[in-house]
Design an enzyme around this catalytic site. Structure first.
Site, mmCIF file in Angstrom:
data_model
loop_
_atom_site.group_PDB
_atom_site.id
_atom_site.type_symbol
_atom_site.label_atom_id
_atom_site.label_comp_id
_atom_site.label_asym_id
_atom_site.label_seq_id
_atom_site.Cartn_x
_atom_site.Cartn_y
_atom_site.Cartn_z
ATOM 1 N N HIS A 386 -0.691 19.086 56.165
ATOM 2 C CA HIS A 386 0.012 19.735 57.273
ATOM 3 C C HIS A 386 -0.785 20.839 57.946
ATOM 4 O O HIS A 386 -0.224 21.566 58.774
ATOM 5 C CB HIS A 386 1.330 20.348 56.803
ATOM 6 C CG HIS A 386 2.326 19.363 56.284
ATOM 7 N ND1 HIS A 386 3.323 18.821 57.060
ATOM 8 C CD2 HIS A 386 2.465 18.810 55.061
ATOM 9 C CE1 HIS A 386 4.056 18.001 56.331
ATOM 10 N NE2 HIS A 386 3.544 17.967 55.111
ATOM 11 N N LYS A 579 10.034 30.168 66.236
ATOM 12 C CA LYS A 579 9.244 29.554 65.157
ATOM 13 C C LYS A 579 8.704 30.697 64.321
ATOM 14 O O LYS A 579 8.882 31.866 64.683
ATOM 15 C CB LYS A 579 8.092 28.712 65.723
ATOM 16 C CG LYS A 579 7.281 29.426 66.831
ATOM 17 C CD LYS A 579 6.189 28.522 67.414
ATOM 18 C CE LYS A 579 6.658 27.666 68.571
ATOM 19 N NZ LYS A 579 6.417 26.248 68.388
ATOM 20 N N ARG A 580 8.060 30.402 63.162
ATOM 21 C CA ARG A 580 7.443 31.484 62.404
ATOM 22 C C ARG A 580 6.488 32.263 63.301
ATOM 23 O O ARG A 580 5.868 31.701 64.204
ATOM 24 C CB ARG A 580 6.689 30.917 61.192
ATOM 25 C CG ARG A 580 7.618 30.448 60.089
ATOM 26 C CD ARG A 580 8.498 31.573 59.567
ATOM 27 N NE ARG A 580 7.744 32.484 58.745
ATOM 28 C CZ ARG A 580 7.780 32.501 57.410
ATOM 29 N NH1 ARG A 580 8.540 31.653 56.758
ATOM 30 N NH2 ARG A 580 7.059 33.366 56.717
ATOM 31 N N LYS A 585 0.123 30.718 66.551
ATOM 32 C CA LYS A 585 1.197 30.212 67.417
ATOM 33 C C LYS A 585 1.302 31.033 68.703
ATOM 34 O O LYS A 585 2.004 30.663 69.641
ATOM 35 C CB LYS A 585 2.529 30.225 66.668
ATOM 36 C CG LYS A 585 2.566 29.289 65.461
ATOM 37 C CD LYS A 585 3.916 29.340 64.768
ATOM 38 C CE LYS A 585 3.967 28.575 63.461
ATOM 39 N NZ LYS A 585 4.116 27.105 63.628
ATOM 40 N N THR A 690 7.422 20.473 65.504
ATOM 41 C CA THR A 690 8.543 19.544 65.565
ATOM 42 C C THR A 690 9.662 20.100 66.442
ATOM 43 O O THR A 690 10.473 19.334 66.964
ATOM 44 C CB THR A 690 9.103 19.266 64.148
ATOM 45 O OG1 THR A 690 9.185 20.502 63.442
ATOM 46 C CG2 THR A 690 8.227 18.298 63.390
ATOM 47 N N LYS A 694 12.594 18.691 69.443
ATOM 48 C CA LYS A 694 14.024 19.021 69.499
ATOM 49 C C LYS A 694 14.404 19.569 70.872
ATOM 50 O O LYS A 694 15.460 19.225 71.426
ATOM 51 C CB LYS A 694 14.370 20.057 68.410
ATOM 52 C CG LYS A 694 14.115 19.549 67.003
ATOM 53 C CD LYS A 694 14.181 20.652 65.951
ATOM 54 C CE LYS A 694 13.560 20.152 64.638
ATOM 55 N NZ LYS A 694 13.330 21.230 63.650
#
Ligand code: F58
Length: 850
Positions: A386, A579-580, A585, A690, A694
């Site tokens: 991952h 998200k985290r 990110k 992911t 969504k």
């Protein structure tokens, strides 16, 4: 042996009273009231929402358990009359080893998957409650950090829905991921003790495994003259199974999630000490044992090499393998059959110790020869990677493993020896290769590279999106592609379950789609969504689609009002990044963009401001407790929100919101309410993502980099329906290099310079608080390329404002995108795993024969 325990003559009595699943409102109410009155010992005079939730949950639990028992029976031993071949006897073919399952709430999911939600809602309403209130009483099962844990949860839903015989195995953490509170703009972590009342789990006090740690290894010669290794004098901790039913959607198949809890082994409790009054010492061992499954590690990327974490990993792997092997041995099949009966998928490297553990069981306990055992091991395991982030790749120090698991270290060395001999034979001229691919890193201290062990011990290795699967082949596993050939490596692009992420989170949209597609079949075959494209010009459909989005935004606005005391206008463009929190990110890029927008608004005349597209920038996510830079980003977002939201001149034109304690159940409210969501990682760093899937499935568009699954989303929805920006992954290395060595120095975009100057001037509070964040870009090489992508990011945000201005076109883009998301169902993923990696077929539920 696998035999039912009630003898034939008595079965009739048993069957007469064997419980049926409730199927009418009356039956549901009877069950619920009975649970409230007897199981919970409450009456109609003291039944609050919590008790109503508990009663409803227990009623549904009973319903699931009946189906669950049948499923397990059906999957374990087939009816002899129907049995044609011996091979029809199935074990739990797939074991999904994942340290994390981020399940969220279970009740709503159970009601929807069994198709009983309407009946239950009607039923509780008769009893004086609203279903929404009841549902929101449940605490999230938050046994995961982020994407990896949620993916595992989506996979469980798909495995059951597609009737695959599969069990998930994890730890029963007493504390899940911490609860996040924002106090004065800073993240504060609160322990998440979630087990007060958990109706979904079944303690199996009779299903226990004794797990050994420490001790020493002795060689001895057995009767046949063979050298065997005996691992002895260790400390024993007992694993107790706790099971939770996993209902499939629209099927009776109900699979099992088995969570192991640690407790002191029998006899560990020191009665002599207790007797002589040393109570504390006597319970110390007990507490030490219970610590193993006490808490989920909250780091989402950095590996910290803590002994307790390694203990968790071994405890869980050993208990799960014992369980799998125990069931296999009941079938009395030859060991060579093991890989045909069992497929074990390693969710990242956390369960890699299962590889030496199975080898140990086979050679030390079952007496197999090394090669025979090793072939079984390799055929059994598959490994999913991952991440390519170097700091996230697991390594454990050799001295630590030697101390905790002495026999496993020997086996790991032997695996390495065999492997390196194989490499040497095949690449005799490449001497450096041996050092590069060795499982043991020759550092000080020596380290075991878990990812290499996972690759060597598995028959297939997969990445989680196309780009990512290509990257692992050219970076971290490059040498292994040469050694094993390219076929060992494959891609399974991630997916999401449409049951939770459409039907449950966005019931009105699900219903609208069903009304056009002639039913809910699309929830089982998401590719059917393509038929929706025929309605893209249908006036009524468009109106309802837009009304649903608006209603979802109103709901989120209400939530923001209660949670943050900030009023936002639901007609604004909702821009969401949840998200985290991580530098890769790039929430910092987002908040710098927000500051830039604020400065531009401040520059404008009142006339100019009238033309501006109002926007709400919404952030949410947890930072690992020790990750200071991530915590600084949260602090900056909150400080910026404070200033902008209180600037009367700006009003509704821009609002900034940080939503506290982002989790699965909040995601279900947040995701359906987005116009734009941000997936803006430095190219090449986000394996898949992911939530991007969504958001689009719920009628939002994406602003994103060419990274992870964004690329495949683009391919599916079309380039016109996504806002891509930024540098490409193939250029990242050169750009990083240029930050240090380019001849004309490090040149900053003037707009970004202005953002930094504003922060430094103290506009958002003490400038020193944020200097590390700015310096990581200006002084330390801007590893995540924020400066390189900033201009392209804000330019793209401009395009988004313009595009949103044309609501009709925007609506067309969102409807078109939804209709093209069929590929991203986790059902598709599971079928790919089943076919290309596990070689397993579904086991259809039998009709009721009772
Ligand atoms: C995530 N990894 C990836 N790790 O970052 C994301 O791109 C991908 O979509 C997702 O997996 C599913 O494949 C991730 O969430 C963790 O949280 C680990 C927790 C345990 C320690 C190491 C990281």
């Amino acid at each position: 042996s696998v035999e039912a325990s009630i003898p034939e003559p008595q079965r009739a009595a048993w069957k007469k009273f064997s419980k049926k699943e409730f199927s009418t409102k009356d039956e549901f109410q009877a069950e619920t009231v009975q649970h409230i009155e007897t199981t919970l010992a409450r009456s109609l005079f003291n039944c609050d929402e919590a008790a109503a939730y508990s009663g409803t949950a227990l009623a549904f639990r009973d319903r699931l358990v009946i189906a669950w028992n049948k499923t397990q029976q059906n999957q374990t031993f087939a009816d002899p009359k129907q049995k044609v071949h011996e091979s029809d006897v199935k074990l739990n073919k797939v074991a999904d080893l994942s340290l994390e399952f981020l399940m969220g709430r279970a009740l709503d999911n159970a009601m929807l998957n069994t198709g009983m939600k309407d009946i239950a809602a009607d039923g509780v309403s008769d009893l004086g409650f609203r279903m929404e209130d009841i549902i929101s009483q449940e605490r999230d099962a938050a046994l995961g950090n982020g994407g990896l844990g949620r993916l595992a949860a989506c996979f469980l839903d798909s495995l059951a829905s597609l009737n695959y015989p599969a069990w998930g195995y994890a730890l029963r953490y007493r504390y899940g991921i911490f609860k996040q509170e924002i106090i004065d703009g800073y993240q504060v972590e609160i322990p998440d003790y979630w087990l007060d009342f958990n109706p979904w789990e079944f303690p199996r006090h009779d299903v226990t495994v004794d797990i050994q740690f420490y001790g020493n290894v002795r060689k001895e010669t057995d009767e046949s003259g063979k050298q065997v290794s005996v691992w002895e004098n260790g400390e024993i901790v007992t694993a107790v199974a706790y099971d939770a039913p996993i209902p499939g959607y629209g099927t009776k198949t109900t699979n099992n999630l088995r969570l192991w809890s640690s407790k002191a082994a029998q006899g560990e409790f020191d009665f002599t000490k207790f007797n002589s009054g040393e109570y504390e010492a006597s319970v110390a061992d007990q507490q030490r044992a219970e610590t193993i499954s006490a808490v989920l590690y909250p780091n989402d990327s950095l590996e910290r090499g803590k002994e307790l974490r390694l203990k968790q990993q071994y405890f869980w792997c050993a208990a799960s393998l014992f369980d799998i092997v125990r069931r296999f041995k009941k079938s009395k099949k030859a060991w060579t059959e093991f890989p045909n009966q069992v497929a074990i998928q390693l969710n990242d490297t956390h369960p890699t110790l299962a590889i030496p553990e199975l080898q140990r069981i086979l050679i030390d306990q079952e007496g197999l020869e090394w090669d025979e055992a090793w072939s079984i091991v390799q055929q059994t395991f598959g490994y999913t990677n991952h991440t390519v982030l170097p700091e996230a790749l697991e390594k454990w120090s050799v001295p630590l493993i030697q101390h905790l698991l002495p026999r496993h270290l020997q086996i790991i060395y032997d695996i390495n020896l065999h492997f390196l001999q194989f490499v040497e034979r095949n690449f005799p001229k490449d001497r450096d290769m041996l050092g590069r691919v060795s499982i043991i890193e020759e550092s000080q201290p020596k380290m075991v590279r878990m990812a290499y062990l996972a690759v060597i011990g598995s028959h297939k290795v997969n990445g989680v999106a196309e780009l990512h699967s290509d990257l692992i082949k050219t970076t971290i596993f490059k040498d292994f592609v040469r050694i094993y050939g390219p076929d060992k490596f494959t891609n399974v692009t991630n997916g999401i379950t449409p049951r939770r992420w459409l039907h449950q989170a966005n019931p009105r949209l699900s219903q609208l789609i069903a009304s056009k597609l002639g039913g809910y079949e699309f929830l089982k075959d998401l590719t059917l969504l393509h038929k929706l494209e025929a309605y893209v010009d249908d006036k009524e459909f468009r109106k309802e689609f837009q009304a649903i989005k608006h209603a979802n935004k109103v709901r989120l606005a209400e939530y923001i009002k209660t949670a943050n005391k900030v009023t936002v206008n639901p007609s604004s463009l909702f821009d969401i990044q949840v998200k985290r929190i991580h530098e890769y990110k790039r929430q910092q890029l987002n908040i710098f963009g927000v500051i830039h927008r604020y400065l531009e608004l401040k520059d404008m005349s009142a006339e100019e401001r009238k033309k501006v597209q109002p926007r709400v920038s919404i952030f949410g996510g947890k930072a690992a407790p020790g990750y200071w830079m991530a915590k600084t980003i949260i602090h900056l977002v909150n400080q910026v929100a404070q200033v902008i939201n209180n600037d009367a001149e700006i009003g509704d034109l821009l609002k900034v919101v940080f939503l506290e304690d982002y989790n699965v159940s909040k995601a279900e409210i947040i995701i359906p309410a987005s116009d734009i969501s941000e997936h803006i990682s430095t190219a090449g760093t986000e394996a898949s993502g992911t939530s991007n899937m969504k958001f689009v499935l719920n009628g939002g568009l994406v602003i994103g980099t060419c990274d992870g699954a964004n690329i495949e989303i683009t391919r599916e929805v079309g380039e016109d329906n996504i806002f891509l920006f930024g540098n490409l992954s193939e250029d990242v290395e050169d750009l990083r290099h240029a930050h240090f060595y380019s001849a004309d120095g490090f040149r900053l975009d003037p707009a970004l310079q202005r953002v930094f100057d504003t922060i430094k001037s103290g506009t958002f509070g003490d400038a020193n608080s944020f200097s590390a964040l700015i310096n990581s870009i200006l002084e330390h090489g801007d590893y995540y390329l924020v400066s390189d992508d900033f201009k392209s990011y804000v330019d793209t945000q401009k395009l988004i404002d313009e595009a949103y201005g044309n609501q009709e076109e925007w609506l067309t883009k969102t409807i078109t995108s939804v209709s093209r998301m069929g590929f991203f169902s986790s059902d598709r993923c599971i079928e790919e795993y089943a076919e290309a990696i596990w070689n397993v077929e579904p086991v259809l539920p039998k009709e009721d024969t009772a």
